[in-house]
Design a protein around this motif. Structure first.
Motif, PDB file in Angstrom:
ATOM      1  N   TRP A  37      -0.590  -0.384  -8.994  1.00 16.06           N
ATOM      2  CA  TRP A  37      -1.139  -1.536  -8.354  1.00 16.06           C
ATOM      3  C   TRP A  37      -0.207  -2.901  -8.905  1.00 16.06           C
ATOM      4  CZ3 TRP A  37      -3.763  -5.688 -10.813  1.00 16.06           C
ATOM      5  CH2 TRP A  37      -4.322  -6.412  -9.615  1.00 16.06           C
TER       6      TRP A  37
ATOM      7  N   ALA B 134      -2.619   4.889 -11.134  1.00 14.07           N
ATOM      8  CA  ALA B 134      -2.918   3.637 -10.047  1.00 14.07           C
ATOM      9  C   ALA B 134      -2.796   2.339 -10.762  1.00 14.07           C
ATOM     10  CB  ALA B 134      -4.729   3.911  -9.812  1.00 14.07           C
TER      11      ALA B 134
ATOM     12  N   SER C 275       3.213  -3.104  -7.362  1.00 13.94           N
ATOM     13  CA  SER C 275       3.129  -3.243  -6.116  1.00 13.94           C
ATOM     14  C   SER C 275       3.073  -5.022  -5.795  1.00 13.94           C
ATOM     15  CB  SER C 275       1.595  -2.886  -5.356  1.00 13.94           C
ATOM     16  OG  SER C 275       0.894  -3.579  -5.849  1.00 13.94           O
TER      17      SER C 275
ATOM     18  N   SER D 246       0.878  -1.251  -0.012  1.00  5.87           N
ATOM     19  CA  SER D 246       0.054  -0.053  -0.001  1.00  5.87           C
ATOM     20  C   SER D 246       0.970   1.318   0.085  1.00  5.87           C
ATOM     21  CB  SER D 246      -0.955   0.026   1.183  1.00  5.87           C
ATOM     22  OG  SER D 246      -0.051  -0.002   2.484  1.00  5.87           O
ATOM     23  N   ASP D 247       1.991   1.020   0.582  1.00  5.51           N
ATOM     24  CA  ASP D 247       2.727   2.293   0.516  1.00  5.51           C
ATOM     25  C   ASP D 247       3.477   2.523  -0.911  1.00  5.51           C
ATOM     26  OD1 ASP D 247       2.892   2.486   3.080  1.00  5.51           O
ATOM     27  OD2 ASP D 247       4.913   1.348   3.564  1.00  5.51           O
ATOM     28  N   SER D 248       3.613   1.820  -1.922  1.00  9.42           N
ATOM     29  CA  SER D 248       4.061   2.173  -3.110  1.00  9.42           C
ATOM     30  C   SER D 248       2.952   2.588  -4.003  1.00  9.42           C
ATOM     31  CB  SER D 248       4.696   0.648  -3.724  1.00  9.42           C
ATOM     32  OG  SER D 248       3.696  -0.080  -4.043  1.00  9.42           O
ATOM     33  N   VAL D 249       1.596   1.947  -3.610  1.00  5.60           N
ATOM     34  CA  VAL D 249       0.659   2.459  -4.765  1.00  5.60           C
ATOM     35  C   VAL D 249       0.325   4.093  -3.864  1.00  5.60           C
ATOM     36  CG1 VAL D 249      -1.763   2.132  -4.884  1.00  5.60           C
ATOM     37  CG2 VAL D 249      -0.404   0.253  -4.899  1.00  5.60           C
ATOM     38  N   SER D 250       0.412   4.310  -2.629  1.00  2.00           N
ATOM     39  CA  SER D 250       0.075   5.459  -2.196  1.00  2.00           C
ATOM     40  C   SER D 250       0.868   6.676  -2.187  1.00  2.00           C
ATOM     41  CB  SER D 250      -0.376   5.620  -0.502  1.00  2.00           C
ATOM     42  OG  SER D 250       0.884   5.227  -0.042  1.00  2.00           O
ATOM     43  N   ASP D 251       2.063   6.172  -2.549  1.00  2.00           N
ATOM     44  CA  ASP D 251       3.318   7.133  -2.982  1.00  2.00           C
ATOM     45  C   ASP D 251       3.214   7.330  -4.358  1.00  2.00           C
ATOM     46  OD1 ASP D 251       4.445   7.054  -0.598  1.00  2.00           O
ATOM     47  OD2 ASP D 251       6.341   5.577  -1.088  1.00  2.00           O
ATOM     48  N   SER D 252       2.787   6.532  -5.095  1.00  2.00           N
ATOM     49  CA  SER D 252       2.336   6.739  -6.852  1.00  2.00           C
ATOM     50  C   SER D 252       1.254   7.639  -6.866  1.00  2.00           C
ATOM     51  CB  SER D 252       2.221   5.515  -7.420  1.00  2.00           C
ATOM     52  OG  SER D 252       1.978   5.842  -8.864  1.00  2.00           O
ATOM     53  N   GLU D 253       0.275   7.445  -6.032  1.00  2.00           N
ATOM     54  CA  GLU D 253      -0.997   8.375  -6.043  1.00  2.00           C
ATOM     55  C   GLU D 253      -0.610   9.892  -5.670  1.00  2.00           C
ATOM     56  OE1 GLU D 253      -4.002   7.714  -7.510  1.00  2.00           O
ATOM     57  OE2 GLU D 253      -3.146   5.937  -8.299  1.00  2.00           O
ATOM     58  N   LEU D 254       0.032   9.575  -4.714  1.00  2.79           N
ATOM     59  CA  LEU D 254       0.572  11.058  -4.186  1.00  2.79           C
ATOM     60  C   LEU D 254       1.414  12.126  -5.207  1.00  2.79           C
ATOM     61  CD1 LEU D 254       0.730  13.219  -1.938  1.00  2.79           C
ATOM     62  CD2 LEU D 254       2.699  12.129  -0.991  1.00  2.79           C
TER      63      LEU D 254
END
Length: 85
Positions: free
Chosen positions: A70, A66, A73, A3-11
């Motif tokens: 995803w 995303a 990840s 989830s960290d890599s996905v949230s970093d990419s979204e940010l």
């Protein structure tokens, strides 16, 4: 960790999107007469149309970032460099 890599990419996408949207809005406002001639019934400075366009482009940017995030990840970081060729 996933989830960290996905949230970093979204940010990252959310931080880059306002710049592109801002440039696009400046182009729209500067090219208002051309847009008015090609779009019937909508003013080139219509706040509702501009807001909806920004919302659509932001949504597309988030979805476009995303999907690869995803997929990334699910890759094991220890194996990824060996299979990058």
């Amino acid at each position: 960790m996933r989830s960290d890599s996905v949230s970093d990419s979204e940010l990252d996408a959310l931080l880059r999107d306002p710049g592109g949207t801002g440039v696009g809005m400046m182009v729209v406002l500067l090219a208002g007469k051309i847009i008015a001639a090609s779009v019937y019934g909508v003013s080139p400075r219509d706040p509702l149309a501009l807001t909806l366009a920004m919302a659509v482009f932001t949504s597309v940017a988030l979805i476009a970032s995303a999907v690869p995030a995803w997929r990334t990840s699910w890759v094991d970081p220890a194996v990824a460099p060996r299979n990058s060729e």
